[in-house]
Design an enzyme around this catalytic site. Structure first.
Site, short mmCIF file in Angstrom:
data_model
loop_
_atom_site.label_atom_id
_atom_site.label_comp_id
_atom_site.label_asym_id
_atom_site.label_seq_id
_atom_site.Cartn_x
_atom_site.Cartn_y
_atom_site.Cartn_z
N CYS A 115 38.86 45.24 38.21
CA CYS A 115 37.66 44.83 37.47
C CYS A 115 36.72 46.01 37.25
CB CYS A 115 36.97 43.65 38.15
SG CYS A 115 35.80 42.82 37.04
N HIS A 222 41.21 39.88 38.42
CA HIS A 222 41.01 39.89 39.87
C HIS A 222 42.25 39.34 40.58
CE1 HIS A 222 36.81 41.10 40.67
NE2 HIS A 222 36.56 40.63 39.46
N GLU A 224 43.29 39.83 43.48
CA GLU A 224 43.06 39.48 44.90
C GLU A 224 42.68 38.01 45.06
OE1 GLU A 224 40.89 40.92 43.03
OE2 GLU A 224 38.87 40.22 43.53
#
Ligand code: MN
Length: 247
Positions: A115, A222, A224
């Site tokens: 990001c 993102h 994660e």
């Protein structure tokens, strides 16, 4: 004999929101930690406000670097004036992450940028950013999903088409990936040695990489937040940590 897993350094941000307005703390969003751990790495946080010698020492300790999400890069870093929508700018974090990026790019240290991270690596290597997609590119799809109370942060907002010759296609084992999207800025131009590895349908750059580098990948989404549900997100972290182990 104890096994030694790769150490992944993650720079902090300065949190001056809410209760921390008068007494800022160094912090990082928690989701990066289990995402690295499930891939076999051992994360550690890198504080801001280090002298360059100290930063260099921690860089040497790290087998790889993860640049996390966060606020906007200071537009002065890419020769632009501040747009009215410019958000939280932290020049000391910009400086630290840009230094790490240049070292990692030049020296072959694995780096995964997420990001804000993809924006940092682009600027660090001579590229520029769109400062605000909704006002500068009004025909773009909505890239800021997951507003509080609307969509969860793992909401799959739009697909990203990967460059067929990119390393990312091999890593994710897909030509198109569905992504979450929590950004109002984006990479506008990239400079060598960085190349574009993926776009959304509106032409926004969503992934970059350095060809021939052991592992240097930036993604605008993102992953994660997606490792629980998406194999492609787990693959990205596994490939990153594997490259850190080999380095
Ligand atoms: Mn997006």
């Amino acid at each position: 004999m104890a096994t030694t897993e790769p150490l992944i350094g993650i720079p902090c941000r300065r949190d001056r929101s809410g209760n921390y307005r008068l007494k800022p703390i160094l912090a990082q969003a928690p989701a990066y930690i289990p995402a690295v751990v499930q891939a076999g790495g051992v994360p550690f946080l890198i504080p801001l406000d280090l002298p360059e010698t100290g930063l260099r020492q921690l860089y040497g300790l790290a087998d790889g670097l993860l640049l996390a999400g966060g606020g906007d890069v200071d537009p002065a870093r890419y020769g632009a004036g501040p747009h009215p929508t410019l958000g939280d700018v932290q020049p000391e974090r910009d400086a630290l992450e840009i230094t790490l990026t240049r070292w990692a790019a030049a020296e072959g240290k694995p780096l995964l940028a997420i990001c804000r991270g993809i924006q940092v690596v682009s600027v660090a290597l001579g590229g520029t950013l769109w400062q605000d997609i909704p006002s500068q590119l009004p025909k773009a799809v909505l890239h800021r999903k997951g507003k509080p109370g609307e969509n969860p942060p793992d909401f799959l907002a739009h697909p990203v088409r990967l460059t067929p010759t990119s390393r990312l296609v091999d890593i994710l084992q897909a030509g198109v990936v569905l992504t979450n999207s929590l950004h109002h800025q984006a990479v506008r131009t990239v400079a060598e040695p960085l190349t574009v590895a993926g776009y959304s349908a509106d032409g926004i750059i969503e992934a970059v990489e350095i060809p021939g580098h052991p592992f240097f990948v930036g993604v605008q989404w993102h992953p994660e937040l997606l490792v629980g549900d998406m194999e492609s997100a787990r693959r990205l972290f596994r490939a990153f940590v594997s490259a850190c182990r080999e380095g």
